[in-house]
Design an enzyme around this catalytic site. Structure first.
Site, short mmCIF file in Angstrom:
data_model
loop_
_atom_site.label_atom_id
_atom_site.label_comp_id
_atom_site.label_asym_id
_atom_site.label_seq_id
_atom_site.Cartn_x
_atom_site.Cartn_y
_atom_site.Cartn_z
N ASN A 150 -19.66 -30.34 2.95
CA ASN A 150 -18.33 -30.07 2.42
C ASN A 150 -18.32 -29.60 0.99
O ASN A 150 -17.52 -28.76 0.60
CB ASN A 150 -17.46 -31.34 2.53
CG ASN A 150 -16.13 -31.19 1.85
OD1 ASN A 150 -15.30 -30.38 2.25
ND2 ASN A 150 -15.89 -31.96 0.79
N GLU A 191 -8.73 -29.63 3.74
CA GLU A 191 -9.85 -28.76 4.09
C GLU A 191 -10.24 -27.76 3.00
O GLU A 191 -11.40 -27.32 2.97
CB GLU A 191 -9.54 -28.01 5.39
CG GLU A 191 -9.49 -28.91 6.60
CD GLU A 191 -9.16 -28.18 7.89
OE1 GLU A 191 -9.02 -26.93 7.85
OE2 GLU A 191 -9.03 -28.84 8.93
N ASP A 200 -15.68 -27.41 -3.68
CA ASP A 200 -15.45 -27.40 -2.24
C ASP A 200 -15.96 -26.10 -1.61
O ASP A 200 -15.42 -25.02 -1.85
CB ASP A 200 -13.96 -27.55 -1.96
CG ASP A 200 -13.68 -27.95 -0.52
OD1 ASP A 200 -13.94 -29.11 -0.17
OD2 ASP A 200 -13.23 -27.08 0.26
N ASP A 231 -21.01 -36.61 6.47
CA ASP A 231 -20.10 -37.04 5.42
C ASP A 231 -18.84 -36.16 5.39
O ASP A 231 -18.87 -35.00 5.77
CB ASP A 231 -20.84 -36.95 4.07
CG ASP A 231 -20.04 -37.50 2.92
OD1 ASP A 231 -19.73 -38.71 2.94
OD2 ASP A 231 -19.69 -36.72 2.00
N GLU A 255 -18.01 -39.04 9.65
CA GLU A 255 -17.22 -39.98 8.85
C GLU A 255 -15.79 -39.45 8.74
O GLU A 255 -15.54 -38.46 8.05
CB GLU A 255 -17.81 -40.14 7.45
CG GLU A 255 -16.99 -41.05 6.56
CD GLU A 255 -16.99 -40.64 5.09
OE1 GLU A 255 -16.68 -41.52 4.26
OE2 GLU A 255 -17.26 -39.47 4.78
#
Length: 476
Positions: A150, A191, A200, A231, A255
């Site tokens: 991510n 997102e 990100d 993650d 997760e």
């Protein structure tokens, strides 16, 4: 009642930049074609021991615990190898280790990656990591790798458009435009914006997409990992996870830190499974907070929205939450909750230090160094060993069996899986409890044996099992 028995016998525009349906189909084909790791069905046989590489074991034993939990404490791959007897003696048969890339400053936990192609030198070398996986496999211990797709690590310069310190994602185009997550109910924001101000990654960028999927494929192939823990799963579009998990070709557990089963279950499909956070919160309600045990009943019912409950990860403690004993110091209650986790439908996960009675609060205090507490005679270590070993010995007759509720009230919850009867309570130390169980699979005359004390037995009479708890243990 910690006893188990066996029968004798804009943001919106950014969000629309999704991976194409064609790519998704290719990813699904890849999953079938390259899968080399252990299957989800095989993972059902595992009891996972989650450890933080930096906090589990050093190259040499120390007599003093780590004094600064906000920085590196000195745990290594070689340290884990040195303590595999300790892990094996606990009765577990899989470990979950920290992310392995080189980190930005103070990234002892592994979630602030700087160079994805370099092994974190604080943990050891590539050869050390290969040795760890090989030694684990020689003992039939599988290895799950924690991964991050991510974000990258902290930007030391303070310039949010300066990505020059990262490898290989060193261009502004590799990231979403700057914004921070303020509303976790806004999925678009979740997102495309930053979590904890970490840069990100834009998985719709072709370079980012192909690099991440190639990295996980090559990492699995190089080191032989048996599974991955993913993650920050909901911070990345589901469409990407189909491709990523396909490239990994191994069991993947995401997760999704959320108590809503409808939301969490949506990520089983893009990934093999998720951590069962909805059940985690129900278990805390029932056992740690000593609310009604009907919370367990409710949790089991809400599990029905998941495509496959049997491969979800069940847990009581982890590195992101205060430990169970921090809010409830009663070890008997903890043992009851552990009995549920180990035998309930799903894959049990034991967080390092639980077996030594650690009671740290929120991060980083729930990330203690395990050293010097490698006490293999502690009551919790021996308790987990007994239950985990018994689970493994039962094999598929247990972990392929349905979980059937047999009794529930405010203080008591009992269930069976196969021939195993599990009775749990939240009343804690020094309290008495008795319950007649009339809904069960055993015929009259069947004898059930307490696996914690083989001299403690009960015979089914008049189609009834009489359970009694006096002080710390179940007696008949």
């Amino acid at each position: 009642m910690h006893t188990t028995f066996k029968e004798i016998g804009t943001l919106e525009e950014l969000r629309m930049r999704k991976i194409s349906p064609v790519t998704r189909i290719i990813a699904l084909v890849a999953l079938a074609a390259i899968a080399q790791g252990r299957s989800p069905d095989e993972w059902k046989s595992r009891v996972i021991y989650q450890l933080l590489t930096d906090r589990f074991a050093q190259n040499q034993d120390s007599s003093y615990p780590c004094g600064d939990l906000s920085n590196y404490c000195g745990g290594t791959f070689q340290g884990i190898i040195r303590k595999l007897d300790y892990i094996q003696g606990l009765g577990v048969n899989a470990i979950w280790i920290s992310p392995i890339p080189e980190q930005t400053d103070n990234g002892y936990h592994g979630y602030w990656q700087k160079d994805i192609y370099t092994i974190n030198p604080s943990f050891g070398t590539s050869d050390d990591l290969k040795s760890l996986v090989n030694e684990c496999h020689s003992r039939n211990i599988w290895v799950m790798l924690d991964i991050v797709a991510n974000h990258m690590g902290n930007q030391a310069s303070g310039d949010w458009n300066d990505f020059s310190s990262f490898n290989p994602f060193n261009q502004q185009e590799h990231y979403h435009p700057y914004c921070e997550i303020n509303d976790f109910n806004n999925q678009t924001e979740v997102e495309v914006c930053r979590l904890a101000n970490l840069p990100d990654l834009d998985q719709s960028n072709s370079f980012v997409q192909s690099t991440l999927t190639s990295w996980i494929h090559n990492t699995i192939s190089t080191y032989g990992f048996d599974g991955i823990r993913v993650d920050t799963t909901p911070e990345v579009p589901k469409s990407f996870w189909y491709q990523y998990s396909g490239s990994a070709g191994v069991y993947s557990m995401g997760e999704v830190f959320n108590g809503d089963p409808e939301y969490v279950s949506g990520y089983q499909g893009p990934l093999t499974a998720t951590l069962n956070y909805p059940m985690y919160f129900k278990l805390l309600n029932a056992f740690q907070e000593r609310q009604t045990m009907r919370n367990v009943h409710d949790g089991v019912n809400q599990n029905e929205v998941f495509p496959d409950v049997s491969v979800l990860g069940n847990f009581l403690d982890n590195h992101d939450n205060p430990r169970f004993l921090h809010n409830n110091p009663d070890r008997v209650t903890l043992k009851n909750a552990l009995a549920y986790v180990i035998f309930a439908e799903g894959i049990p996960i034991i967080y390092y230090g639980t077996e030594q009675g650690f009671d740290g609060s929120s991060d980083p205090y729930c990330r203690e160094s395990l050293w010097p507490k490698y006490n293999t005679s502690s009551d919790l270590y021996l308790f987990i060993n007994t239950l985990a070993t018994f689970r493994t010995e039962q094999g598929s007759s247990l972990y392929e069996a349905a979980q059937v509720e047999r009794y529930v009230d405010d203080e008591f919850f009992a269930f069976t899986r196969g021939n195993v009867f599990v009775a749990t309570s939240n009343i804690g130390t020094g309290q008495s409890l008795s319950r007649p169980i009339t809904y069960h699979p055993y015929s009259s005359g069947t004898t059930l044996v307490n696996i914690l004390d083989s001299s403690d037995k009960v015979t089914v009479e008049n189609d009834q099992i009489e359970t009694r708890k006096l002080q710390n243990d179940v007696v008949w």
